[in-house]
Design a protein around this motif. Structure first.
Motif, PDB file in Angstrom:
ATOM      1  N   ASP A  70       0.822  -1.210   0.000  1.00  0.00           N
ATOM      2  CA  ASP A  70       0.000   0.000   0.000  1.00  0.00           C
ATOM      3  C   ASP A  70       0.859   1.263   0.000  1.00  0.00           C
ATOM      4  O   ASP A  70       0.580   2.233   0.698  1.00  0.00           O
ATOM      5  CB  ASP A  70      -0.950   0.006   1.198  1.00  0.00           C
ATOM      6  N   VAL A  71       1.937   1.233  -0.802  1.00  0.00           N
ATOM      7  CA  VAL A  71       2.785   2.414  -0.961  1.00  0.00           C
ATOM      8  C   VAL A  71       1.956   3.521  -1.603  1.00  0.00           C
ATOM      9  O   VAL A  71       1.264   3.299  -2.609  1.00  0.00           O
ATOM     10  CB  VAL A  71       4.023   2.089  -1.810  1.00  0.00           C
ATOM     11  N   GLN A  72       2.036   4.714  -1.047  1.00  0.00           N
ATOM     12  CA  GLN A  72       1.160   5.813  -1.435  1.00  0.00           C
ATOM     13  C   GLN A  72       1.907   6.876  -2.246  1.00  0.00           C
ATOM     14  O   GLN A  72       3.131   7.006  -2.135  1.00  0.00           O
ATOM     15  CB  GLN A  72       0.567   6.460  -0.188  1.00  0.00           C
ATOM     16  N   PRO A  73       1.164   7.662  -3.041  1.00  0.00           N
ATOM     17  CA  PRO A  73       1.789   8.778  -3.760  1.00  0.00           C
ATOM     18  C   PRO A  73       2.510   9.716  -2.800  1.00  0.00           C
ATOM     19  O   PRO A  73       2.010  10.019  -1.706  1.00  0.00           O
ATOM     20  CB  PRO A  73       0.595   9.477  -4.417  1.00  0.00           C
ATOM     21  N   GLY A  74       3.687  10.151  -3.212  1.00  0.00           N
ATOM     22  CA  GLY A  74       4.478  11.073  -2.405  1.00  0.00           C
ATOM     23  C   GLY A  74       5.397  10.394  -1.414  1.00  0.00           C
ATOM     24  O   GLY A  74       6.321  11.022  -0.886  1.00  0.00           O
ATOM     25  N   GLU A  75       5.165   9.119  -1.123  1.00  0.00           N
ATOM     26  CA  GLU A  75       6.097   8.380  -0.276  1.00  0.00           C
ATOM     27  C   GLU A  75       7.335   8.000  -1.098  1.00  0.00           C
ATOM     28  O   GLU A  75       7.382   8.230  -2.310  1.00  0.00           O
ATOM     29  CB  GLU A  75       5.406   7.156   0.314  1.00  0.00           C
ATOM     30  N   VAL A  76       8.336   7.442  -0.448  1.00  0.00           N
ATOM     31  CA  VAL A  76       9.637   7.231  -1.092  1.00  0.00           C
ATOM     32  C   VAL A  76      10.027   5.758  -1.060  1.00  0.00           C
ATOM     33  O   VAL A  76       9.816   5.066  -0.060  1.00  0.00           O
ATOM     34  CB  VAL A  76      10.730   8.075  -0.398  1.00  0.00           C
ATOM     35  N   CYS A  77      10.593   5.309  -2.163  1.00  0.00           N
ATOM     36  CA  CYS A  77      11.258   4.010  -2.237  1.00  0.00           C
ATOM     37  C   CYS A  77      12.700   4.254  -2.679  1.00  0.00           C
ATOM     38  O   CYS A  77      12.969   5.134  -3.502  1.00  0.00           O
ATOM     39  CB  CYS A  77      10.570   3.089  -3.233  1.00  0.00           C
ATOM     40  N   ILE A  78      13.624   3.487  -2.119  1.00  0.00           N
ATOM     41  CA  ILE A  78      15.031   3.596  -2.495  1.00  0.00           C
ATOM     42  C   ILE A  78      15.413   2.393  -3.347  1.00  0.00           C
ATOM     43  O   ILE A  78      15.140   1.243  -2.983  1.00  0.00           O
ATOM     44  CB  ILE A  78      15.939   3.662  -1.247  1.00  0.00           C
ATOM     45  N   ALA A  79      16.027   2.662  -4.494  1.00  0.00           N
ATOM     46  CA  ALA A  79      16.508   1.624  -5.406  1.00  0.00           C
ATOM     47  C   ALA A  79      17.932   1.945  -5.822  1.00  0.00           C
ATOM     48  O   ALA A  79      18.293   3.124  -5.939  1.00  0.00           O
ATOM     49  CB  ALA A  79      15.613   1.539  -6.633  1.00  0.00           C
ATOM     50  N   PRO A  80      18.752   0.933  -6.056  1.00  0.00           N
ATOM     51  CA  PRO A  80      20.086   1.212  -6.594  1.00  0.00           C
ATOM     52  C   PRO A  80      19.978   1.708  -8.025  1.00  0.00           C
ATOM     53  O   PRO A  80      19.046   1.332  -8.755  1.00  0.00           O
ATOM     54  CB  PRO A  80      20.788  -0.145  -6.517  1.00  0.00           C
ATOM     55  N   SER A  81      20.926   2.514  -8.444  1.00  0.00           N
ATOM     56  CA  SER A  81      20.886   3.030  -9.811  1.00  0.00           C
ATOM     57  C   SER A  81      21.336   1.989 -10.823  1.00  0.00           C
ATOM     58  O   SER A  81      20.966   2.070 -11.996  1.00  0.00           O
ATOM     59  CB  SER A  81      21.764   4.284  -9.933  1.00  0.00           C
ATOM     60  N   ILE A  82      22.131   1.003 -10.398  1.00  0.00           N
ATOM     61  CA  ILE A  82      22.537  -0.064 -11.305  1.00  0.00           C
ATOM     62  C   ILE A  82      21.540  -1.207 -11.171  1.00  0.00           C
ATOM     63  O   ILE A  82      21.608  -2.032 -10.255  1.00  0.00           O
ATOM     64  CB  ILE A  82      23.972  -0.538 -11.017  1.00  0.00           C
ATOM     65  N   THR A  83      20.595  -1.225 -12.082  1.00  0.00           N
ATOM     66  CA  THR A  83      19.539  -2.227 -12.118  1.00  0.00           C
ATOM     67  C   THR A  83      18.772  -2.025 -13.411  1.00  0.00           C
ATOM     68  O   THR A  83      19.027  -1.073 -14.161  1.00  0.00           O
ATOM     69  CB  THR A  83      18.597  -2.083 -10.897  1.00  0.00           C
ATOM     70  N   PHE A  84      17.816  -2.902 -13.667  1.00  0.00           N
ATOM     71  CA  PHE A  84      16.907  -2.681 -14.792  1.00  0.00           C
ATOM     72  C   PHE A  84      15.883  -1.626 -14.391  1.00  0.00           C
ATOM     73  O   PHE A  84      15.608  -1.406 -13.209  1.00  0.00           O
ATOM     74  CB  PHE A  84      16.224  -3.985 -15.195  1.00  0.00           C
ATOM     75  N   LEU A  85      15.297  -0.982 -15.378  1.00  0.00           N
ATOM     76  CA  LEU A  85      14.373   0.127 -15.160  1.00  0.00           C
ATOM     77  C   LEU A  85      13.248  -0.216 -14.188  1.00  0.00           C
ATOM     78  O   LEU A  85      12.784   0.636 -13.424  1.00  0.00           O
ATOM     79  CB  LEU A  85      13.763   0.555 -16.496  1.00  0.00           C
ATOM     80  N   ALA A  86      12.781  -1.467 -14.198  1.00  0.00           N
ATOM     81  CA  ALA A  86      11.582  -1.835 -13.449  1.00  0.00           C
ATOM     82  C   ALA A  86      11.736  -1.639 -11.949  1.00  0.00           C
ATOM     83  O   ALA A  86      10.740  -1.382 -11.256  1.00  0.00           O
ATOM     84  CB  ALA A  86      11.213  -3.294 -13.739  1.00  0.00           C
ATOM     85  N   THR A  87      12.953  -1.764 -11.415  1.00  0.00           N
ATOM     86  CA  THR A  87      13.136  -1.625  -9.973  1.00  0.00           C
ATOM     87  C   THR A  87      12.716  -0.246  -9.502  1.00  0.00           C
ATOM     88  O   THR A  87      12.116  -0.101  -8.435  1.00  0.00           O
ATOM     89  CB  THR A  87      14.609  -1.877  -9.583  1.00  0.00           C
ATOM     90  N   ALA A  88      13.030   0.764 -10.278  1.00  0.00           N
ATOM     91  CA  ALA A  88      12.603   2.122  -9.940  1.00  0.00           C
ATOM     92  C   ALA A  88      11.183   2.400 -10.413  1.00  0.00           C
ATOM     93  O   ALA A  88      10.382   3.015  -9.704  1.00  0.00           O
ATOM     94  CB  ALA A  88      13.567   3.134 -10.551  1.00  0.00           C
ATOM     95  N   ASN A  89      10.852   1.924 -11.603  1.00  0.00           N
ATOM     96  CA  ASN A  89       9.542   2.239 -12.173  1.00  0.00           C
ATOM     97  C   ASN A  89       8.392   1.728 -11.315  1.00  0.00           C
ATOM     98  O   ASN A  89       7.321   2.333 -11.284  1.00  0.00           O
ATOM     99  CB  ASN A  89       9.424   1.646 -13.578  1.00  0.00           C
ATOM    100  N   CYS A  90       8.599   0.613 -10.597  1.00  0.00           N
ATOM    101  CA  CYS A  90       7.499   0.062  -9.805  1.00  0.00           C
ATOM    102  C   CYS A  90       7.029   1.054  -8.747  1.00  0.00           C
ATOM    103  O   CYS A  90       5.836   1.082  -8.403  1.00  0.00           O
ATOM    104  CB  CYS A  90       7.899  -1.265  -9.175  1.00  0.00           C
ATOM    105  N   ALA A  91       7.930   1.876  -8.232  1.00  0.00           N
ATOM    106  CA  ALA A  91       7.531   2.904  -7.273  1.00  0.00           C
ATOM    107  C   ALA A  91       6.707   3.992  -7.956  1.00  0.00           C
ATOM    108  O   ALA A  91       5.699   4.455  -7.420  1.00  0.00           O
ATOM    109  CB  ALA A  91       8.763   3.514  -6.608  1.00  0.00           C
ATOM    110  N   ARG A  92       7.103   4.367  -9.148  1.00  0.00           N
ATOM    111  CA  ARG A  92       6.371   5.401  -9.880  1.00  0.00           C
ATOM    112  C   ARG A  92       4.982   4.913 -10.291  1.00  0.00           C
ATOM    113  O   ARG A  92       4.050   5.711 -10.379  1.00  0.00           O
ATOM    114  CB  ARG A  92       7.163   5.828 -11.121  1.00  0.00           C
ATOM    115  N   TYR A  93       4.825   3.609 -10.537  1.00  0.00           N
ATOM    116  CA  TYR A  93       3.506   3.080 -10.906  1.00  0.00           C
ATOM    117  C   TYR A  93       2.457   3.393  -9.840  1.00  0.00           C
ATOM    118  O   TYR A  93       1.272   3.516 -10.155  1.00  0.00           O
ATOM    119  CB  TYR A  93       3.561   1.561 -11.081  1.00  0.00           C
TER     120      TYR A  93
END
Length: 387
Positions: A70-93
């Motif tokens: 139940d991650v909400q808009p405006g909250e934060v997730c931390i992902a490493p920069s060396i990864t495939f796009l999806a690791t970061a994109n899942c937070a933006r979804y």
């Protein structure tokens, strides 16, 4: 060019895999049926988790994990920069913001120090999740990362598509990737170049009963069937997605999972041969470093190359190897440098990620390779670099 071309990775599909899919095609179910639950049960047992929830692909697995938390808009997730796009994109979804962590330039992994630095940039926003990536199959330092996340009020979600079968030892405790000792959930992918293949497919493992049920509901439109209701009745408390994994692909997954130990042994043998064969090319070419606690089933064989010192650009090396029938790939372009994230968050200096990107090159690595193929790759690399 000698011999057939070697891609950087490929699936291993055998006659019994084809037979398993053909049998499923002759059955009563093509989409959701009994093979889904069978695959989930076998997978959970293999990694040592209480629950495994199958889904459409590894990206869907990450998205479902964010939804289940139940991650909400405006909250934060931390992902490493060396990864495939999806690791970061899942937070933006789900409307959350991403804070990118740097990595160790020799392993490509998020570390306790780089996570602590990323946490310092969260500010007064709520940090919900930390997503370490087990890059190449080598494992991140989960106990330390989990402690930092917990102290910051967040949970750990392992992004583990590269690491099925990998093990790790912290203290005197042997652990398996996905067993849930340190993370709320772990996500996996069955893309053709991964350790086992279903064509497309993913899995989320967890030891939390409530999270498992929520994952199952959200992967199928958010539908639930009330107890003791008429058989056609379903209710939707919130919208979900059509992220189901069909029976046909679960048939292939079950067949492939039964071979995991054999695939793992072969990957470990090929990795050992690469490590030995690359030694004469040091220090200009070295394998990515391996953390002391990690006993990986590698998904990628990454060479770190000092391109300026060799007098060759990476493109020249890639083209030279291609001319010799050797395929390569780059894993990965730092995600924080992608146009979308650069425009959203501005320029960001992550020197470890940049150093990794400037030196990394993934060499052919998959169970169907012969020992002599490793020698051929390294010989081609040596000739291309004029070493």
């Amino acid at each position: 060019m000698t011999g057939s071309a070697l891609p950087y990775g490929r699936q291993t599909i055998e006659d019994d895999d084809i037979a398993a899919v053909a049998e499923a095609l002759r059955g009563d179910f093509l989409t959701t049926g009994p093979l889904v639950e069978a695959f989930e049960s076998a997978f959970a047992d293999k990694v040592g988790a209480r629950h495994a929830v199958a889904c459409a692909n590894g990206t869907a697995a990450l998205h479902l994990a964010m939804l289940a938390l139940d991650v909400q808009p405006g909250e934060v997730c931390i992902a490493p920069s060396i990864t495939f796009l999806a690791t970061a994109n899942c937070a933006r979804y789900v409307g959350a913001e991403v804070v990118f962590a740097d990595v160790d330039p020799l392993t490509g992994l998020m570390t306790p120090d780089t996570l602590a630095e990323a946490i310092s940039r969260v500010g007064d926003r709520r940090l919900r999740a930390v997503l370490p990536v087990h890059l190449r199959g080598d494992t991140a330092e989960l106990p330390a990362l989990a402690a930092l996340a917990r102290d910051a009020g967040a949970v750990l979600v392992e992004d583990a598509p590269h690491a099925l079968g990998s093990t790790m030892t912290f203290g005197n405790t042997a652990e398996r990737v996905g067993d849930g000792r340190h993370a709320a959930m772990a996500t996996f992918s069955f893309h053709p170049v991964k350790t086992i293949a279903t064509g497309e497919g993913g899995m989320v493992t967890t030891n939390d009963d409530a999270l498992a049920q929520r994952l199952k509901t959200l992967r199928s439109h958010g539908m639930m069937r009330p107890a003791e209701a008429d058989p056609w009745i379903y209710e939707m408390a919130e919208p979900g997605f059509n992220y189901r994994l069909p029976d046909i692909l679960c048939a292939l997954g079950l067949s492939q999972l039964a071979k995991l130990d054999r695939f793992a042994a072969r990957r470990r043998a090929l990795a050992a041969r690469y490590l030995e064969a690359l030694k004469p090319l040091a220090p200009l070419v070295t394998p990515a470093a391996r953390p002391d606690w990690s006993d990986p089933v590698l998904h990628l064989m990454v060479a770190l190359i000092d391109f300026p010192a060799t007098g060759k650009t990476r493109r020249q090396v890639v083209d030279g190897l291609k001319a010799r029938g050797v395929g390569t790939q780059v894993h990965y372009i730092p995600v924080h440098s992608q146009p979308y994230y650069r425009e959203r968050y501005g320029p960001l200096s992550l020197p470890g990620a940049q150093a990794w990107y400037e030196t990394c090159l993934s060499l052919p690595f998959y169970p169907g390779m012969a020992d002599e193929d490793v020698d051929r790759v390294v010989a081609g690399l040596k000739a291309t670099l004029n070493l």
